[in-house]
Design a protein around this motif. Structure first.
Motif, PDB file in Angstrom:
ATOM      1  N   LYS A 124      41.117  68.381   4.860  1.00 34.94           N
ATOM      2  CA  LYS A 124      41.680  67.215   5.444  1.00 34.94           C
ATOM      3  C   LYS A 124      42.861  67.463   5.881  1.00 34.94           C
ATOM      4  CE  LYS A 124      38.473  63.693   3.934  1.00 34.94           C
ATOM      5  NZ  LYS A 124      38.495  62.498   3.105  1.00 34.94           N
ATOM      6  N   SER A 125      43.638  68.224   4.950  1.00 31.42           N
ATOM      7  CA  SER A 125      44.981  68.493   5.403  1.00 31.42           C
ATOM      8  C   SER A 125      45.341  69.452   6.366  1.00 31.42           C
ATOM      9  CB  SER A 125      45.522  69.267   3.999  1.00 31.42           C
ATOM     10  OG  SER A 125      45.046  70.527   3.869  1.00 31.42           O
ATOM     11  N   LEU A 126      44.156  70.009   6.939  1.00 27.36           N
ATOM     12  CA  LEU A 126      44.125  71.038   8.270  1.00 27.36           C
ATOM     13  C   LEU A 126      44.476  70.177   9.390  1.00 27.36           C
ATOM     14  CD1 LEU A 126      41.395  73.569   7.302  1.00 27.36           C
ATOM     15  CD2 LEU A 126      43.717  74.056   6.923  1.00 27.36           C
ATOM     16  N   SER A 173      46.082  79.914  20.842  1.00 26.08           N
ATOM     17  CA  SER A 173      45.092  79.909  19.789  1.00 26.08           C
ATOM     18  C   SER A 173      45.247  81.494  19.365  1.00 26.08           C
ATOM     19  CB  SER A 173      43.780  79.629  20.198  1.00 26.08           C
ATOM     20  OG  SER A 173      42.709  79.916  19.118  1.00 26.08           O
ATOM     21  N   LYS A 174      45.040  81.624  18.028  1.00 25.43           N
ATOM     22  CA  LYS A 174      44.863  82.989  17.487  1.00 25.43           C
ATOM     23  C   LYS A 174      43.587  83.645  18.025  1.00 25.43           C
ATOM     24  CE  LYS A 174      44.644  85.344  12.936  1.00 25.43           C
ATOM     25  NZ  LYS A 174      44.938  85.201  11.553  1.00 25.43           N
ATOM     26  N   GLU A 214      50.199  83.009  13.676  1.00 26.37           N
ATOM     27  CA  GLU A 214      49.230  83.819  12.563  1.00 26.37           C
ATOM     28  C   GLU A 214      48.379  83.026  11.554  1.00 26.37           C
ATOM     29  OE1 GLU A 214      47.056  86.772  10.925  1.00 26.37           O
ATOM     30  OE2 GLU A 214      48.361  87.062  12.712  1.00 26.37           O
ATOM     31  N   ASP A 215      49.145  81.770  11.176  1.00 23.86           N
ATOM     32  CA  ASP A 215      48.578  80.843  10.232  1.00 23.86           C
ATOM     33  C   ASP A 215      47.666  79.917  10.778  1.00 23.86           C
ATOM     34  OD1 ASP A 215      49.732  82.615   8.271  1.00 23.86           O
ATOM     35  OD2 ASP A 215      51.528  81.523   7.777  1.00 23.86           O
ATOM     36  N   GLN A 229      59.332  81.731  12.521  1.00 18.81           N
ATOM     37  CA  GLN A 229      58.767  80.526  12.532  1.00 18.81           C
ATOM     38  C   GLN A 229      57.661  80.432  13.548  1.00 18.81           C
ATOM     39  OE1 GLN A 229      60.545  76.705  13.681  1.00 18.81           O
ATOM     40  NE2 GLN A 229      59.870  75.847  12.115  1.00 18.81           N
ATOM     41  N   VAL A 230      57.797  81.130  14.669  1.00 18.28           N
ATOM     42  CA  VAL A 230      56.785  81.097  15.788  1.00 18.28           C
ATOM     43  C   VAL A 230      55.893  81.996  15.386  1.00 18.28           C
ATOM     44  CG1 VAL A 230      56.340  81.699  18.203  1.00 18.28           C
ATOM     45  CG2 VAL A 230      58.574  80.130  17.569  1.00 18.28           C
TER      46      VAL A 230
END
Length: 240
Positions: free
Chosen positions: A25-27, A43-44, A192-193, A186-187
């Protein structure tokens, strides 16, 4: 974004429809009532478009089941719906429409004012998706996901007291200014994440889905049908 892909998806939308745990849910993120600003980031997992389309069954055995057709596999509920549509019985066609999977759309977003929380997944319905595709096709807007020269997206969400339904309604418009998505490292972290939406939802086996359908079709054995979410009425669908 690849405009050819965006154009194809926009054309597909215009065609008539065919006859969790706490960590998960945190996603996710969804807009609250009022005004908010987000940035849709590339999108990665798909360089041509930030949008993912996934199909789900609602209210059949479980609140949400992701359909195996998302992996190109057979779905027993879809197969049953196909059999229903081979008949001339109008009731069978109605049932087929009811049990066929419903599409939801996902995008990786950064919420302005909450940049430290990183990229979230936002899921929404066809109306907003169409709006985003139209923006991408507008030459005056351009690629709003561009990290250097893209645009933030302004959202306005109205609650049930305004919509006259049990659901919120969100509209979106591009910012007038072109701005960088963020700064430096940050970007890079945002790009990546990210989590692939298709990996978030638990897969259900063919036999489990078949059993769920059989139970749903037998009122004497089932607790109730549950509700089929109409994504034209609700901007947000429940997560697993």
């Amino acid at each position: 974004m690849d405009l050819d892909v965006i154009k194809q998806r926009l054309e597909a939308l215009s065609k008539p429809a065919s006859k969790s745990n706490n960590n998960e849910k945190s996603l996710f993120w969804k807009p609250s009532v009022g005004k908010q600003t987000i940035r849709i980031v590339p999108s990665k997992f798909n360089k041509s478009t930030p949008f993912s389309e996934l199909y789900f069954h609602y209210g059949i055995g479980k609140p949400v089941m992701i359909s195996p057709i998302n992996w190109g596999e057979k779905d027993p509920i879809v197969e049953f719906a196909k059999q229903l549509r081979k008949t001339d019985n109008p009731e069978n066609w109605k049932l087929a429409k009811k049990i066929e999977p419903k599409v939801r759309y996902f995008a990786p977003v950064v919420v302005r004012g909450q940049e430290d929380q990183g990229v979230k997944l936002w899921q929404f319905g066809k109306e907003l998706y169409s709006s985003f595709l139209q923006m991408a096709m507008d030459e005056e807007v351009g690629d709003y996901t561009d990290i250097v020269s893209g645009r933030d997206i302004k959202l306005n969400t109205e609650g049930p007291e305004v919509t006259g339904t049990p659901y919120n309604r969100t509209t979106a418009s591009p910012s007038m200014k072109n701005t960088p998505a963020g700064e430096g490292d940050q970007v890079g972290q945002w790009l990546e994440d990210q989590v692939n939406p298709i990996d978030v939802f638990k897969r259900v086996s063919f036999d489990e889905m078949k059993d769920a359908l059989q139970s749903w079709l037998s009122p004497e054995d089932a607790a109730g049908e549950g509700d089929i979410i109409d994504d034209e009425k609700e901007d947000e669908a429940p997560q697993t």
